[in-house]
Write a protein that holds these residues in place. Structure first.
Motif, PDB file in Angstrom:
ATOM      1  N   HIS A  51       3.323  -7.947  -7.353  1.00  9.05           N
ATOM      2  CA  HIS A  51       3.428  -7.114  -6.162  1.00  9.05           C
ATOM      3  C   HIS A  51       3.939  -7.946  -4.994  1.00  9.05           C
ATOM      4  O   HIS A  51       3.994  -9.170  -5.065  1.00  9.05           O
ATOM      5  CB  HIS A  51       2.082  -6.460  -5.819  1.00  9.05           C
ATOM      6  CG  HIS A  51       1.006  -7.426  -5.458  1.00  9.05           C
ATOM      7  ND1 HIS A  51       0.365  -8.238  -6.378  1.00  9.05           N
ATOM      8  CD2 HIS A  51       0.445  -7.716  -4.256  1.00  9.05           C
ATOM      9  CE1 HIS A  51      -0.547  -8.974  -5.776  1.00  9.05           C
ATOM     10  NE2 HIS A  51      -0.509  -8.683  -4.481  1.00  9.05           N
ATOM     11  N   HIS A  53       4.191  -7.729  -0.395  1.00 11.05           N
ATOM     12  CA  HIS A  53       3.743  -7.079   0.829  1.00 11.05           C
ATOM     13  C   HIS A  53       4.836  -7.186   1.883  1.00 11.05           C
ATOM     14  O   HIS A  53       5.419  -8.262   2.076  1.00 11.05           O
ATOM     15  CB  HIS A  53       2.467  -7.740   1.358  1.00 11.05           C
ATOM     16  CG  HIS A  53       1.342  -7.687   0.372  1.00 11.05           C
ATOM     17  ND1 HIS A  53       0.488  -6.611   0.287  1.00 11.05           N
ATOM     18  CD2 HIS A  53       0.948  -8.555  -0.586  1.00 11.05           C
ATOM     19  CE1 HIS A  53      -0.393  -6.841  -0.677  1.00 11.05           C
ATOM     20  NE2 HIS A  53      -0.134  -8.009  -1.219  1.00 11.05           N
ATOM     21  N   GLY A 110      -0.411  -3.605   7.746  1.00 10.50           N
ATOM     22  CA  GLY A 110       0.439  -2.453   7.525  1.00 10.50           C
ATOM     23  C   GLY A 110       1.719  -2.643   8.324  1.00 10.50           C
ATOM     24  O   GLY A 110       1.822  -3.557   9.143  1.00 10.50           O
ATOM     25  N   ASP A 115       7.484   5.547   6.324  1.00 13.06           N
ATOM     26  CA  ASP A 115       8.419   5.548   5.199  1.00 13.06           C
ATOM     27  C   ASP A 115       8.609   4.166   4.569  1.00 13.06           C
ATOM     28  O   ASP A 115       9.385   3.996   3.637  1.00 13.06           O
ATOM     29  CB  ASP A 115       9.775   6.119   5.619  1.00 13.06           C
ATOM     30  CG  ASP A 115      10.417   5.345   6.758  1.00 13.06           C
ATOM     31  OD1 ASP A 115       9.678   4.671   7.509  1.00 13.06           O
ATOM     32  OD2 ASP A 115      11.653   5.413   6.886  1.00 13.06           O
ATOM     33  N   PRO A 117       6.618   1.178   2.575  1.00 15.90           N
ATOM     34  CA  PRO A 117       5.339   0.832   1.939  1.00 15.90           C
ATOM     35  C   PRO A 117       4.879  -0.566   2.354  1.00 15.90           C
ATOM     36  O   PRO A 117       5.696  -1.488   2.432  1.00 15.90           O
ATOM     37  CB  PRO A 117       5.664   0.885   0.445  1.00 15.90           C
ATOM     38  CG  PRO A 117       7.132   0.652   0.356  1.00 15.90           C
ATOM     39  CD  PRO A 117       7.723   1.207   1.620  1.00 15.90           C
ATOM     40  N   GLU A 118       3.583  -0.709   2.651  1.00 19.46           N
ATOM     41  CA  GLU A 118       3.085  -2.040   3.006  1.00 19.46           C
ATOM     42  C   GLU A 118       2.933  -2.916   1.781  1.00 19.46           C
ATOM     43  O   GLU A 118       3.031  -4.138   1.872  1.00 19.46           O
ATOM     44  CB  GLU A 118       1.790  -1.961   3.799  1.00 19.46           C
ATOM     45  CG  GLU A 118       0.668  -1.214   3.125  1.00 19.46           C
ATOM     46  CD  GLU A 118      -0.476  -0.933   4.081  1.00 19.46           C
ATOM     47  OE1 GLU A 118      -1.574  -1.425   3.804  1.00 19.46           O
ATOM     48  OE2 GLU A 118      -0.268  -0.233   5.088  1.00 19.46           O
ATOM     49  N   THR A 119       2.712  -2.306   0.597  1.00 21.88           N
ATOM     50  CA  THR A 119       2.633  -3.045  -0.666  1.00 21.88           C
ATOM     51  C   THR A 119       3.497  -2.342  -1.693  1.00 21.88           C
ATOM     52  O   THR A 119       3.410  -1.123  -1.849  1.00 21.88           O
ATOM     53  CB  THR A 119       1.176  -3.106  -1.184  1.00 21.88           C
ATOM     54  OG1 THR A 119       0.342  -3.695  -0.181  1.00 21.88           O
ATOM     55  CG2 THR A 119       1.086  -3.921  -2.465  1.00 21.88           C
ATOM     56  N   GLU A 120       4.316  -3.104  -2.382  1.00 20.73           N
ATOM     57  CA  GLU A 120       5.136  -2.576  -3.477  1.00 20.73           C
ATOM     58  C   GLU A 120       4.618  -3.185  -4.772  1.00 20.73           C
ATOM     59  O   GLU A 120       4.520  -4.402  -4.891  1.00 20.73           O
ATOM     60  CB  GLU A 120       6.602  -2.946  -3.267  1.00 20.73           C
ATOM     61  CG  GLU A 120       7.513  -2.403  -4.352  1.00 20.73           C
ATOM     62  CD  GLU A 120       8.971  -2.787  -4.141  1.00 20.73           C
ATOM     63  OE1 GLU A 120       9.766  -2.547  -5.074  1.00 20.73           O
ATOM     64  OE2 GLU A 120       9.323  -3.328  -3.080  1.00 20.73           O
TER      65      GLU A 120
END
Length: 137
Positions: A51, A53, A110, A115, A117-120
Motif C-alpha cells: 500500500h 499513502h 488525510g 476524490d 484516496p489517502e491510502t491506495e
C-alpha cells in the motif's frame, strides 16, 4: 475539549491484511485536522498488503518484533521504540515477524480532497515475498 470514547476494536479486512490483524482507531481527524492514528496489532506472520499513502505514513513500534519493506528495498526488522517514516506515494508493507507478535502506532494524514484516496491498497504480500526477510532473534 472533547472526550472521545474508545471505539470497538476492528478486525483488519482480508483485502488489506494477511493473517490476524486488529486495530483500534485513536484519532480519525475531524476537519480541519487531517491526522489519523491507529494502534495496530499483528499476530506472528501477519502483515499488510502492499500500500501507499498520499501524504506518507509514520509507524512507531510499541511492542514485539516487526518487518517493513519498501518496494524494491530490503526487508528491515523493526524493534520496540523504532519509528519508520515512509514518504508520500512509496509502496510498502509492514507486519509481525514469523515468531513474534508486533504492535505499532500507525500515523498518517488525510488529503482533504474527497476524490483523492489517502491510502491506495495493492496486492497482498506473498509468502515468498514475506519469507525473504533476514533472520530474527
Amino acid at each position: 475539549m472533547e472526550v472521545l470514547r474508545k471505539r470497538p476494536t476492528g478486525k483488519g479486512p482480508a483485502e488489506w491484511f494477511t493473517g490476524d490483524v486488529w486495530f483500534d482507531v485513536i484519532h480519525a481527524g475531524t476537519e480541519p485536522s487531517r491526522m489519523r492514528v491507529n494502534v495496530v496489532r499483528f499476530a506472528p506472520c501477519s502483515r499488510t498488503a502492499w500500500h501507499r499513502h498520499a501524504v506518507g505514513q509514520t509507524l512507531h513500534v510499541t511492542e514485539g518484533i516487526g518487518l517493513v519493506q519498501s518496494r524494491g528495498g530490503e526487508i528491515v526488522v523493526m524493534w520496540p521504540g523504532d519509528t519508520v517514516r515512509t514518504p508520500p506515494g512509496e509502496w510498502h508493507w509492514h507486519g509481525a515477524a514469523p515468531d513474534h507478535f508486533m504492535a505499532h502506532l500507525a500515523m498518517w494524514e488525510g488529503v482533504g480532497e474527497a476524490d483523492v484516496p489517502e491510502t491506495e491498497w495493492g496486492a497482498l504480500v506473498t509468502d515468498e515475498e514475506y519469507h525473504a526477510h533476514p533472520a530474527v532473534g
